[in-house]
Design an enzyme around this catalytic site. Sequence first.
Site, mmCIF file in Angstrom:
data_model
loop_
_atom_site.group_PDB
_atom_site.id
_atom_site.type_symbol
_atom_site.label_atom_id
_atom_site.label_comp_id
_atom_site.label_asym_id
_atom_site.label_seq_id
_atom_site.Cartn_x
_atom_site.Cartn_y
_atom_site.Cartn_z
ATOM 1 N N ASP A 34 0.840 -1.205 0.000
ATOM 2 C CA ASP A 34 0.000 0.000 0.000
ATOM 3 C C ASP A 34 0.869 1.246 0.000
ATOM 4 O OD1 ASP A 34 -1.917 -1.852 0.197
ATOM 5 O OD2 ASP A 34 -2.727 -1.182 2.135
ATOM 6 N N ALA A 35 1.968 1.182 0.761
ATOM 7 C CA ALA A 35 2.819 2.366 0.890
ATOM 8 C C ALA A 35 3.472 2.711 -0.454
ATOM 9 C CB ALA A 35 3.884 2.120 1.941
ATOM 10 N N GLU A 114 -23.696 -17.027 -17.889
ATOM 11 C CA GLU A 114 -23.026 -16.115 -16.944
ATOM 12 C C GLU A 114 -23.969 -15.854 -15.787
ATOM 13 O OE1 GLU A 114 -22.767 -12.393 -19.005
ATOM 14 O OE2 GLU A 114 -22.093 -13.448 -20.778
ATOM 15 N N LYS A 116 -26.323 -13.781 -13.434
ATOM 16 C CA LYS A 116 -27.063 -12.525 -13.614
ATOM 17 C C LYS A 116 -26.909 -11.738 -12.313
ATOM 18 C CE LYS A 116 -31.455 -10.652 -15.219
ATOM 19 N NZ LYS A 116 -31.716 -9.742 -14.097
ATOM 20 N N ASP A 118 -27.139 -8.943 -9.563
ATOM 21 C CA ASP A 118 -28.229 -8.065 -9.157
ATOM 22 C C ASP A 118 -27.649 -6.751 -8.656
ATOM 23 O OD1 ASP A 118 -30.766 -7.274 -8.739
ATOM 24 O OD2 ASP A 118 -31.113 -8.495 -6.949
ATOM 25 N N ARG A 137 -28.754 2.919 -16.944
ATOM 26 C CA ARG A 137 -29.588 2.404 -18.011
ATOM 27 C C ARG A 137 -30.771 3.346 -18.303
ATOM 28 N NH1 ARG A 137 -34.152 -0.674 -18.478
ATOM 29 N NH2 ARG A 137 -34.170 -2.157 -20.206
ATOM 30 N N TYR A 224 -20.188 -7.563 -18.650
ATOM 31 C CA TYR A 224 -20.734 -8.758 -19.283
ATOM 32 C C TYR A 224 -20.964 -8.617 -20.782
ATOM 33 C CZ TYR A 224 -25.004 -6.090 -18.516
ATOM 34 O OH TYR A 224 -25.930 -5.093 -18.489
ATOM 35 N N LYS A 288 -26.793 -16.747 -23.366
ATOM 36 C CA LYS A 288 -26.728 -16.007 -24.628
ATOM 37 C C LYS A 288 -26.299 -16.940 -25.750
ATOM 38 C CE LYS A 288 -25.313 -12.002 -21.946
ATOM 39 N NZ LYS A 288 -24.204 -11.205 -21.454
ATOM 40 N N LYS A 312 -34.349 -17.430 -14.308
ATOM 41 C CA LYS A 312 -34.564 -16.774 -13.023
ATOM 42 C C LYS A 312 -34.678 -17.809 -11.929
ATOM 43 C CE LYS A 312 -35.877 -12.673 -12.685
ATOM 44 N NZ LYS A 312 -35.236 -11.420 -12.359
ATOM 45 N N CYS A 408 -41.156 -3.232 28.451
ATOM 46 C CA CYS A 408 -40.271 -4.161 27.742
ATOM 47 C C CYS A 408 -40.924 -5.549 27.665
ATOM 48 C CB CYS A 408 -38.932 -4.246 28.476
ATOM 49 S SG CYS A 408 -37.873 -5.564 27.829
ATOM 50 N N CYS A 411 -38.793 -8.007 30.094
ATOM 51 C CA CYS A 411 -38.681 -7.888 31.552
ATOM 52 C C CYS A 411 -39.760 -6.996 32.168
ATOM 53 C CB CYS A 411 -37.288 -7.362 31.937
ATOM 54 S SG CYS A 411 -36.991 -5.657 31.451
ATOM 55 N N CYS A 426 -35.371 -0.316 26.438
ATOM 56 C CA CYS A 426 -35.589 -0.851 27.781
ATOM 57 C C CYS A 426 -34.367 -0.426 28.583
ATOM 58 C CB CYS A 426 -35.704 -2.374 27.727
ATOM 59 S SG CYS A 426 -35.436 -3.158 29.332
ATOM 60 N N CYS A 432 -32.093 -7.230 32.190
ATOM 61 C CA CYS A 432 -33.207 -7.625 31.316
ATOM 62 C C CYS A 432 -32.833 -8.940 30.614
ATOM 63 C CB CYS A 432 -33.486 -6.539 30.280
ATOM 64 S SG CYS A 432 -34.597 -7.085 28.972
HETATM 65 S S1 IVH Z 1 -26.920 -9.230 -20.820
HETATM 66 C C1 IVH Z 1 -30.321 -7.645 -23.646
HETATM 67 N N1 IVH Z 1 -25.630 -10.289 -18.830
HETATM 68 O O1 IVH Z 1 -29.863 -7.863 -16.229
HETATM 69 C C2 IVH Z 1 -29.806 -7.322 -22.336
HETATM 70 N N2 IVH Z 1 -27.310 -8.702 -18.346
HETATM 71 O O2 IVH Z 1 -32.650 -7.490 -18.097
HETATM 72 C C3 IVH Z 1 -28.399 -7.755 -22.268
HETATM 73 N N3 IVH Z 1 -27.576 -8.224 -15.949
HETATM 74 O O3 IVH Z 1 -30.313 -4.718 -16.151
HETATM 75 C C4 IVH Z 1 -28.056 -7.933 -20.886
HETATM 76 N N4 IVH Z 1 -26.013 -9.595 -15.244
HETATM 77 O O4 IVH Z 1 -27.762 -5.116 -16.420
HETATM 78 C C5 IVH Z 1 -26.596 -9.423 -19.190
HETATM 79 N N5 IVH Z 1 -24.377 -11.306 -17.158
HETATM 80 C C6 IVH Z 1 -25.325 -10.442 -17.527
HETATM 81 C C7 IVH Z 1 -26.054 -9.686 -16.592
HETATM 82 C C8 IVH Z 1 -27.046 -8.822 -17.039
HETATM 83 C C9 IVH Z 1 -26.928 -8.711 -14.878
HETATM 84 C C10 IVH Z 1 -28.673 -7.241 -15.904
HETATM 85 C C11 IVH Z 1 -28.561 -6.144 -16.903
HETATM 86 C C12 IVH Z 1 -29.976 -5.684 -17.101
HETATM 87 C C13 IVH Z 1 -30.754 -6.919 -16.798
HETATM 88 C C14 IVH Z 1 -31.283 -7.494 -18.094
#
Ligand code: IVH
Length: 677
Positions: A34-35, A114, A116, A118, A137, A224, A288, A312, A408, A411, A426, A432
């Site tokens: 780090d330094a 891949e 997905k 969140d 987006r 991605y 994909k 999903k 409470c 107690c 409390c 308690c």
């Molecule tokens: S591909 C045509 N790959 O999921 C859309 N999306 O509804 C192409 N997301 O908000 C998206 N991980 O940001 C793709 N490995 C991944 C993803 C991913 C998360 C999100 C994306 C978007 C939603 C798609």
Amino acid sequence: MSSAGPEKRAAELRRVIEHHNHRYYVLDDPDVSDAEYDDLLNELRDLEAEHPELRTPDSPTQRVGGKPLEKFVQVHHLQPMLSLANARNEEELRAWDARVKDLADLEHVRYVSEPKVDGLAISLVYEDGVLTRGATRGNGEIGEDVTQNLRTIKALPLRIEDAPPLVEVRGEVYLPRSAFARLNEQRAEAGEPTFANPRNSAAGSIRQLDPALAAARPLSVWCYGIGKTEGLRHETHAEELAWLEAAGFKVTPDWKRHDGLEELVAECRRWEEDREGLDFEIDGVVVKVDDLDIQRSLGVVGREPRGAIAWKFAPMTVTTTLRRVMWNVGRTGHMVPFADLEPVQVSGVTVKLATLHNEEDLRKKDVRDGDEVIVMRAGDVIPQVVSPTPKAQRRRKRAKPPEPPATCPACGTETVKPEDGVWTICPNRASCPGQIFQAVKHFVSKGAMDIDGFGEKQAQRFLADGLIGDVADIYELDEERLVGLDGFGEVSARNLLAAIDGSREVPFFRVLYALGVPGIGYVNARALAAQFRTMDALMAATAEDIETTDGIGPVLAATIVETLADEATRDLIERLRRHGLQMEQEGPPPGSDGKLTGLTFVLTGTLPDLSRERATEMIETAGGKVTGSVSKKTSYVVAGADPGSKLAKAEQVGVAVIDRDTLLELVESGPPSQGDG
Ligand code: IVH
């Protein structure tokens, strides 16, 4: 210095610093301390201060900073950011696969899977290799320009080498779960509202007008895909991902190509099983079509391309009826609301109770007895009530907002709401039973004393049977008392006692955290231990002293001093001290010289009877650094059984290789001085 001198040096520094950022934030494998890193950054800062014309937008000095914006500017995406159709089960995925093959008129199609992630979807535009614009987006056509905030994410390259004239990178910004937990803990300690989940906190951080706020959150990103390009063409999605990786992006981990659907389905199920073990949240798997020509030829329906789909996971939210809001008492005495629900199945488990976090959260969510509510369950964490459904909100003539109880629930002591506080509490801190139970549970938990085999059940039993009255009594448990208790044989009793005994080695900052003093969460415990070093010094500190600790304001400082001055707290600390718990921070104070200060170690292979974690801890405690790869700057490579390529590298570079015993000697006495020969 000639005018070419500083310019060249600045360019070189930028390149080197970004190389280290990549090693650290993308590969998780730093090769400088780090330094050393700070020195490089400071040199660049100084150079840019002296020659402001050298300050480029892709300079690592520009990651933090920039003035707060008035508002975000709206920007048109170069290519629409689309959404994904969902497959909720295997049949739907099979139907999609059949349709893809049918439309493409092919018997065989290769896919890429891949996780997905969140988080928050973003688009990053690189022109001639320089990040010029980052956007959310938005509605898919128009998003918000959040470049300033995205620049603060160190896992994102500000510049890419050998770049085409234009490339737009797509990805998902997220906050690691561990960072999310810490962030919420800190916010709760400071009496600020907490975030419901990592996704909201990531989105909230990126949508801050002040980039300093985004910079303060340890956000990261998974990339991605590629959107618009000029001068760059790939045949397959896999090639795109490989290109992103080579260009220095952090690409969605464990992406795979699949030749058959069976393998793909198995992969989706594997992700679903493994999701809880990840340090980031995922809500599905994206599949994909690998061949980009085929992908394009399949076209888009509405806003969803036919060439990709999201598998999903089973929903983790359901709706049910909130019978009523009930109350419990928390570890620091505050009233904790929870929901008594009409039983309901959420991802395979029946849920009857859910947390409502705290008074403030309850008020914000505005749920009332009898409401239809949305309930979420994720992994091992306690299910939570997310919100009332819109239908419930429309039907509101009825129940009043729930209020914390006047006495409470554990107690019966009358509750109070301190004038300057946000919670109703409390005040019976010392006796308690509800607070004592929560305190024991916290004391033995993972980040605290981490006593294996001592969980909520044991806490309840030992308290109910009078085996313990508080946390210090844990160290007086013996085999005689344990054996014979339901569920305890000789072996399990001995194991538990060994775990209790082992906790005497837990470092001081965790002991401090385990005490459960209001205002001393994990983060603050670390900071206080680093600053005050010993329990005695901390107990002698004034509120003004404590306020100088990073992240602790006057209100918290006053609470901490007050609690530590309390006789009951002092008694407890004394008893724990007598039981041999650590009351001092190990190792040299930060900044001073330790035995290994200035030395860098690389560990490879398995060291006999010494875990990698423990070895790292020992080296760091003695002031040394541990890094992931060997370079000329490495002082020692510590090699055990089955060493990896690092050993060969050490020999090649000429770095000293030592074994476990020599490491222990170094930690004990430091390196031999020049004259020792
Ligand atoms: S591909 C045509 N790959 O999921 C859309 N999306 O509804 C192409 N997301 O908000 C998206 N991980 O940001 C793709 N490995 C991944 C993803 C991913 C998360 C999100 C994306 C978007 C939603 C798609």
